[in-house]
Design a protein around this motif. Structure first.
Motif, PDB file in Angstrom:
ATOM      1  N   GLN A   1       0.821  -1.198   0.000  1.00 27.03           N
ATOM      2  CA  GLN A   1       0.000   0.000   0.000  1.00 27.03           C
ATOM      3  C   GLN A   1       0.867   1.265   0.000  1.00 27.03           C
ATOM      4  O   GLN A   1       0.570   2.242  -0.673  1.00 27.03           O
TER       5      GLN A   1
ATOM      6  N   GLN B   1       3.944   1.519  -1.118  1.00 20.20           N
ATOM      7  CA  GLN B   1       4.568   1.645  -2.446  1.00 20.20           C
ATOM      8  C   GLN B   1       3.589   2.299  -3.418  1.00 20.20           C
ATOM      9  O   GLN B   1       3.956   3.184  -4.185  1.00 20.20           O
ATOM     10  N   ARG B   2       2.348   1.865  -3.342  1.00 19.80           N
ATOM     11  CA  ARG B   2       1.279   2.398  -4.192  1.00 19.80           C
ATOM     12  C   ARG B   2       1.036   3.879  -3.946  1.00 19.80           C
ATOM     13  O   ARG B   2       0.615   4.616  -4.835  1.00 19.80           O
ATOM     14  N   ARG B   3       1.232   4.289  -2.698  1.00 20.45           N
ATOM     15  CA  ARG B   3       1.017   5.689  -2.351  1.00 20.45           C
ATOM     16  C   ARG B   3       2.080   6.582  -2.957  1.00 20.45           C
ATOM     17  O   ARG B   3       1.776   7.664  -3.431  1.00 20.45           O
TER      18      ARG B   3
END
Lengths: 654, 654
Positions: free
Chosen positions: A336, A338-340
């Motif tokens: 999550q 990393q996705r941010r």
């Protein structure tokens, strides 16, 4: 890519840094060095009182002017550097430091100075440029009014020509039509470039710009009232104010007369006949403001990303995999997290290259490098590109800084870390130098009218009537979007997108171009259809407005990713290109994912492919995770400007 | 709906206002009246120095306590109101005013007072409650540490029991493990509830709470060091600080011993065996903090929407349709502007009703109205619901305030209007009382484990192992999502969604429930699959984390819209219900539109239907446009708290 040794990593970081710094790398380095002594201002902003801080920022601006870093865009004979591209790069670099300094520089040299330079003629240059470049005289740019921000053609300040005395008389025609939010006005400006409706013998010639002295020995002159806009969300080192003109008289020579003039006897002369077009031609010369704000927003986003990424690399929370030690999991090892952060880093790269292209075009256009026969259309496309890039870059800044603040939790909320100032100071970027929503409409207008000579001066009703007056096919063909696709080889021979490589940049561009073309045709059809059905133009526009804005956005997204692809293709094979290709994929696929519903709705994306894009983004995030530090280090933000010691320290925590 | 006369409009506004105010309307009115004399604080926040402002806020909190508005949740014998539901409503109402006052009230009465009430026993109630309810004594809640915010089970402050003296010794075990961001700590708190690992004879019993005096005559006591967190992005009327314990000795009786106790001889006793479960049971009693923050965020969003909507109704820009007068077009007559504001208004309605349901459940749970055999599961579901609603409501606040600021252009940036304070003060709501991302994971955990008694204490690795240990079908069946669908009649007999009415609330719920169930099954399958393939649990979790968070969000979205539908169904036929039905449709369709790609990807939404939803939202916006003023007036925000005189005035501009 595999970065096996520290040496390799350093070399890749260095190469990326050079790429991001672009052609004006040495200017950037000089400005950064010149700015570093003032890094302490980031602290002072929190502690000084309002007027104290404003004066301190004024002093810093004057000192920076003394070192020649703020006047690079002006002619050499007046103390400038005669290099517009370098001057934008310098401005973007100033955004590393306190943003009140940045904006005050923008007001003095970009807006006030830019107007004198671009709208004035030799007599104004002689009279003012040397003094303003050295900051011996400070000025302001009095355009926006309380009742008119976006619709500046409808300003209500009037300049009436008085033949008897050969003067203009400046008047605020109603009490609530004062100039508002004018930077430098509340405290420091002695001069103002004032935008007002020119009236001669009762006839209006539209909005023109005038130079007027508004303050003498620190006091407003007779005929001028000034009020303070007071504290703002941020940028409190800039003294924004309100100005009323009560019949202020200024000499005839104070009309900035590059595009129009008034003879002593009141004869009005201009080579541009249309009132509106004349005004928007004047405005068009001032686009460097928009280009500058977009670039500055981008720098601010990079500062935030550097802090949040370095924090995510050292901060640990919750149990780790390995039982062998007591360490908790690093934040950046969460999918999550990393996705941010990683897609925002990738988008910052994309926007940087788009900004570089824009600055290059701006430079070429203003230094006369474009052949005469192409110059005007080039200028109009540039105007559209500047508007669109500013909108995307400043929204990106707002979103990125917010995400980074939240990704640093409670620590991100302390003023000792930099997010507080970054958020508050950049927030207005989305609405100043043109409200972003209005700017995207400008982009769409350009596309819908094939950059007609009138396009920037059209309001929404003109646009509706213009488009409705043409065949839809004509609009689409003229817009030339399909031409852009010539560069794209036929990727989908069987029309089956699964055949295309999901990481092929040409595939991404093909998708983005398809969307742009399709929305363009749809908007043209809807506008025309509405008018054909007899609906009033205003209602037609209101109903189609979301598509118009979507068109603007789709166009700029395509242009941004094109710039990234061009940059990639210019690189030699090697680990840097390999890494950058992943960043480009992540940027493009994230942009597509965000609007994937649209492509599905328009038969251009299968359900399987859509899901594949999402999982490809997750893979890219994992692949780029080990390179995160390299990617933000390449932004080249010195630690002094991060001002978030605790968050970025490689402390005992790691 | 047709509101033909002023009378009708007023009656609808009144009915809506009553509906939104809910069962505690009279408490809300009393608090609003009690708060109005302090509206001036909104200005003082901009002008007072840091410590001055903190002291001023302290004084206001003490005065409010004196009027009985802040202690409604405490037993009557200690000066409270013995009404938890009313106390949350009172807190939500305090969010109309300066938010530092709100948060300081939250620290004193919610966190500090709540811990004494919920974790302590009679001896603590006798010793502290009367003094803290009257605010004669101020306290703080010392849980979060610099190294541990989300993962509080791993705190590093230790309380060692000393048999000889029958005392606990509080120690900060490493210099960087200090308590951090503790409200009231820097300046005002005399007492603290301190969370620390309890150690007896070298054995750890997990985190427990203790009362300790930390300040005497304004100075930290011996054994305590305090530092100031300094300025923050907002909420600067609250004195956040850091605390180190250097062997502070406190009597054995200061352990808050409702769930566990230590005998004089060092024997540890608790009815809850598991260390983790014991701590999370303690934490579970403190959920009113989360409920309160979500509700306060919602109030702040309504303030912003009221300002931006009233501005959009009076502000005009660009040429209008009608040639007959010179007036420009009102902002709210632009389709884009309707799109910006109306869906956010609709979502505020939805979240208000969801919050009302949550508060009602909280009240019933804490006042023992739930039958014993259901009490525990009820409590766990409540915990999950509180977490999820807090996340959605506070993100909604951040997004709404930003959108409203931008919708007011430059004026929105001036501190004299309220956005500056609203933005800065509410920004931390998304990360305090639980980071929103972590909270959504908690929601998902509840669903995945059927609210197992261990669910709130599970970390991500426990969760992965737990789910992997079960059949996917078991997880899905236990989660009971399908049960919720019993209320939904079979809308799609032929599986053809085009048969369902696009404005049927049951259709919206069906869609939301389908998504929730489907993601739940997907997460269970992925977690299990990962473990079955031999992947380490941490990696499995990291890869599935976005789905886990999506599950939490999908669940809360469904619960929110269910609350709106329940409210609608409870209303008699009439213009109010008719209007509210449109608002519910807009809220639900906007939520579906935002994630429409998901439903298309999962075969639950055709391309045609997806486009139809978008155009239905546009229609709803146009239908609701004339009711915009009614909808925000029903929020019932007094003008004194808008503090944006210029923006909301029905001035000459209109």
């Amino acid at each position: 890519m595999s970065t096996d040794s520290t040496e390799d990593i350093e070399s890749v970081t260095g190469e990326l840094r050079d790429l991001l710094a672009g052609p004006h790398a040495s200017t950037r380095a000089t400005v950064l060095a010149g700015l570093e002594p003032y890094a302490g201002l980031l602290e002072e902003a929190e502690t000084l009182g309002l007027d104290e801080f404003r004066d301190r920022v004024r002093d810093v601006v004057v000192e920076l002017a003394g070192s020649g870093l703020t006047g690079l865009g002006f002619p050499k004979e007046y103390g400038g550097g005669a290099d517009l591209g370098a001057s934008i790069a310098a401005f973007e670099t100033l955004a590393h430091g306190d943003l009140s300094v940045l904006v005050k520089v923008g007001v003095q040299f970009g807006l006030f100075g830019g107007a004198i330079l671009q709208l004035g003629t030799e007599r104004h240059h002689e009279a003012y440029l040397a003094d303003l470049v050295s900051a011996r005289v400070l000025g302001c740019f009095a355009m926006t009014e309380h009742r008119h921000g976006s619709n500046v053609a409808a300003l209500e300040t009037v300049a009436t020509y008085d033949k008897e005395t050969e003067e203009f008389v400046l008047t605020t025609t109603r009490e609530d039509a004062f100039k508002d939010y004018i930077g430098n006005a509340a405290r420091h400006a002695e001069l103002a470039v004032v935008f007002a409706q020119l009236e001669i013998d009762g006839e209006s010639q539209g909005v023109h710009a005038f130079v007027a002295r508004i303050r003498e020995d620190g006091q407003p002159v007779v005929g001028v009232r000034i009020a303070d806009d007071g504290r703002k969300m941020g940028l409190n080192g800039v003294d924004n104010g309100r100005i009323w003109f009560d019949g202020l008289r200024i000499p005839r020579e104070n009309l900035l007369n590059r595009f129009a003039d008034v003879d002593a006897d009141g004869t009005y002369r201009s080579e541009i006949d249309s009132v509106n077009r004349r005004f928007f031609t004047m405005l068009g010369t001032l686009i460097q403001g928009r280009v500058s704000v977009g670039g500055a927003g981008l720098t601010a986003a990079k500062v935030a990303l550097t802090i949040a990424t370095r924090y995510a690399l050292q901060r640990r929370q919750f149990d780790s995999e390995s039982g062998e030690n007591d360490l908790e999991t690093r934040l950046l090892d969460y999918g999550q997290h990393q996705r941010r952060l990683l897609p925002l880093i990738a988008r910052s790269y994309a926007l940087t290259f788009a900004q570089e292209t824009l600055v290059d075009q701006l430079h070429r256009s203003f230094s006369g490098e474009v052949p005469d026969e192409e110059a005007e259309v080039f200028r109009r496309e540039l105007e559209s590109r500047a508007a669109g890039t500013k909108a995307l870059a400043t929204w990106h800044a707002t979103r990125t800084i917010q995400e980074c603040r939240e990704a640093c939790g409670g620590a991100g909320y302390l003023a000792e870390n930099r997010f507080t100032a970054l958020k508050a100071d950049t927030d207005v970027f989305t609405t100043f130098e043109g409200d972003n929503t209005v700017l995207l409409q400008l982009v769409a207008k350009g596309l819908l009218t094939d950059y007609s000579s009138e396009f920037s001066s059209m309001d929404q009703l003109d646009l509706v009537r213009f488009v409705a007056g043409q065949a839809v096919e004509t609009v689409v063909e003229r817009a030339n979007v399909h031409k852009l696709r010539e560069r794209i080889r036929d990727l989908l021979p069987g029309g089956n997108e699964e055949d295309a490589d999901i990481r092929d940049p040409e595939y991404h561009l093909e998708m983005l171009t398809f969307r742009e073309e399709h929305i363009l045709a749809g908007v043209a059809r809807r506008l025309k259809g509405g008018i054909d059905r007899g609906t009033a133009p205003g209602i037609v526009f209101s109903h189609v407005q979301d598509h118009v804005i979507a068109l603007g956005r789709a166009h700029v997204e395509r242009v941004v990713h094109e710039a990234f692809v061009d940059k990639l293709e210019s690189l030699p094979e090697g680990p840097t290109r390999e890494l950058l290709a992943k960043v480009a994929d992540l940027a493009a696929l994230s942009a597509i994912e965000a609007d994937r519903a649209w492509w599905m709705e328009h038969g251009r994306l299968t359900v399987q492919r859509s899901k594949a894009i999402t999982s490809e983004i997750n893979s890219l995030c994992r692949e780029l995770r080990p390179e995160a530090r390299t990617l933000v280090d390449a932004f080249g933000i010195p630690d002094a400007f991060l001002r978030a010691e605790d968050l970025v320290a490689e402390s005992a925590l790691s």
